[in-house]
Design a protein around this motif. Structure first.
Motif, mmCIF file in Angstrom:
data_model
loop_
_atom_site.group_PDB
_atom_site.id
_atom_site.type_symbol
_atom_site.label_atom_id
_atom_site.label_comp_id
_atom_site.label_asym_id
_atom_site.label_seq_id
_atom_site.Cartn_x
_atom_site.Cartn_y
_atom_site.Cartn_z
ATOM 1 N N THR A 37 39.914 33.578 50.148
ATOM 2 C CA THR A 37 39.719 33.478 51.409
ATOM 3 C C THR A 37 40.937 33.956 52.288
ATOM 4 N N SER A 38 42.107 34.113 51.590
ATOM 5 C CA SER A 38 43.211 34.558 52.148
ATOM 6 C C SER A 38 43.006 36.170 52.394
ATOM 7 N N VAL A 39 43.691 36.764 53.664
ATOM 8 C CA VAL A 39 43.777 38.109 53.744
ATOM 9 C C VAL A 39 44.690 38.861 52.840
ATOM 10 N N ARG A 40 44.267 39.758 52.140
ATOM 11 C CA ARG A 40 45.227 40.411 51.012
ATOM 12 C C ARG A 40 44.860 42.110 51.185
ATOM 13 N N LEU A 41 45.888 42.699 50.665
ATOM 14 C CA LEU A 41 45.620 44.087 50.678
ATOM 15 C C LEU A 41 44.314 44.282 49.613
ATOM 16 N N ASN A 42 44.489 43.724 48.371
ATOM 17 C CA ASN A 42 43.667 43.887 47.378
ATOM 18 C C ASN A 42 43.361 42.647 46.500
ATOM 19 N N PRO A 43 42.474 41.499 46.656
ATOM 20 C CA PRO A 43 42.329 40.373 45.962
ATOM 21 C C PRO A 43 42.098 40.616 44.539
ATOM 22 N N TRP A 44 41.731 41.711 44.030
ATOM 23 C CA TRP A 44 41.692 42.061 42.741
ATOM 24 C C TRP A 44 42.836 42.409 41.938
ATOM 25 N N GLN A 45 43.968 42.590 42.686
ATOM 26 C CA GLN A 45 45.275 43.036 42.077
ATOM 27 C C GLN A 45 46.210 41.727 42.267
ATOM 28 N N GLN A 46 47.237 41.443 41.560
ATOM 29 C CA GLN A 46 48.060 40.183 41.401
ATOM 30 C C GLN A 46 49.160 40.730 42.585
ATOM 31 N N ALA A 47 49.351 39.456 43.732
ATOM 32 C CA ALA A 47 50.463 39.828 44.342
ATOM 33 C C ALA A 47 51.826 39.359 44.245
ATOM 34 N N LYS A 48 52.593 39.580 44.884
ATOM 35 C CA LYS A 48 54.064 38.763 44.839
ATOM 36 C C LYS A 48 53.914 37.435 44.341
ATOM 37 N N GLY A 49 54.668 37.210 43.203
ATOM 38 C CA GLY A 49 54.775 35.747 42.879
ATOM 39 C C GLY A 49 53.577 35.123 42.019
ATOM 40 N N GLU A 50 52.720 36.060 41.696
ATOM 41 C CA GLU A 50 51.325 35.932 40.765
ATOM 42 C C GLU A 50 51.558 36.496 39.412
ATOM 43 N N ILE A 51 51.248 35.719 38.543
ATOM 44 C CA ILE A 51 50.848 36.084 37.223
ATOM 45 C C ILE A 51 49.519 36.091 36.481
ATOM 46 N N LEU A 52 48.766 37.036 36.170
ATOM 47 C CA LEU A 52 47.447 36.414 35.474
ATOM 48 C C LEU A 52 47.660 36.706 34.033
ATOM 49 N N ILE A 53 47.096 35.438 33.183
ATOM 50 C CA ILE A 53 47.442 35.507 31.813
ATOM 51 C C ILE A 53 45.876 35.344 31.439
#
Length: 296
Positions: A37-53
């Protein structure tokens, strides 16, 4: 799906799903998420402070293959190839959401047995390390590009081999997003094309992935995938004892998975796959299990 390096896929991964190449998966490797729901440049990419495992494991079995003309042939002497392939996919921001660092570390437990022989081999596979770029936003879709290096984490000293034991580079283009007529937040898709080349000579490989996910309840998600690998090489030999060494082949596999979201940051998927088209390739089938974990 005699691919495993040569796919599996493998995969994502995968899939990988994985979680391969399922880059949201995985293989089959999963790196996509349902719409946020948050406005992001690209929700399919990881943003600053995020890590996907995304941990992933698959079990692959083959006891027959189709030759270059499509004729089905059983492995000699009741031969049967199988493996377990655990791997972990990681994505983290390098330059905000515009550039992500991605990596995948696979491990193989390979086995080939007949009435008269039994060979096993356990080793790392081809370690993937690369960059994934946000290229553009196209209405409800996002265009991503990737450049990935494949580094052998093994030596082919005993069969069944883990791969070609060659360095490779791959470029990918992916279109990810959702279909508004199915709902704004309850579906996601991924269309991906890739070209991989092994140095110094070959094989050269074309790969595609078509993936569609649909939320049937607030927690349950259905995920279907169609993945293909077309490998080209002057070495046309088929080795049922060393499927990972086959360089000239064509295969398409289909997979179906069901996922459960425990929280917005933790989901678990499981399902089955089966090859539906093979040329000079083993006819593979099996199951896969993977999770998507976001750390913020």
């Amino acid at each position: 799906m005699k691919t495993k390096l040569v796919l599996l896929f493998i995969c994502f991964t995968a899939y990988q799903l994985q979680a391969q190449d399922l880059d949201r998966l995985s293989q089959p490797q999963p790196d996509t998420t349902l719409t946020e729901t948050s406005v992001r440049l690209n929700p399919w990419q990881q943003a600053k402070g995020e890590i996907l495992i995304s941990p992933y494991i698959s079990h692959y079995v083959a006891d027959s293959y189709r030759n270059s003309r499509g004729t089905k042939i059983n492995f000699a002497d009741n031969g049967r190839y199988s493996n377990f392939n655990p791997r972990v996919f990681i994505a983290a921001p390098l330059i905000s959401e515009k550039v992500n660092l991605i990596a995948s570390i696979p491990y193989f437990f390979n086995k080939y047995e007949t009435n008269s022989e039994f060979n096993t081999n356990t080793d790392f596979g081809d370690i993937e390390l690369g960059l994934r770029f946000h290229l553009a936003k196209l209405k409800n879709n996002y265009l991503l590009g990737s450049l990935i290096g494949y580094i052998p984490g093994y030596e082919n000293t005993s069969p069944p081999f883990a791969g070609y034991d060659l360095f490779a580079l791959e470029s990918r283009l992916a279109l990810v997003g959702n279909l508004p007529f199915l709902g704004e937040y309850n579906n996601f898709h991924k269309v991906e094309l890739g070209f991989r080349y092994f140095f110094p000579n070959d094989p050269a490989q074309l790969r595609f992935l078509l993936s569609e996910g649909y939320r049937i309840t607030s927690k349950l998600v259905l995920l279907g995938e169609l993945e293909g690998m077309f490998s080209f090489s002057e070495n046309e030999a088929f080795f049922n004892t060393n499927l990972q060494a086959v360089a000239d082949y064509k295969m398409i596999k289909a997979s179906g998975n069901m996922g459960y979201e425990f929280t917005p940051d933790v989901a678990l998927y499981g399902g089955f796959f089966h090859d539906i088209y093979n040329r000079n390739a083993a006819i593979g089938r099996g199951f896969q299990l993977f999770s998507v974990i976001k750390i913020r």
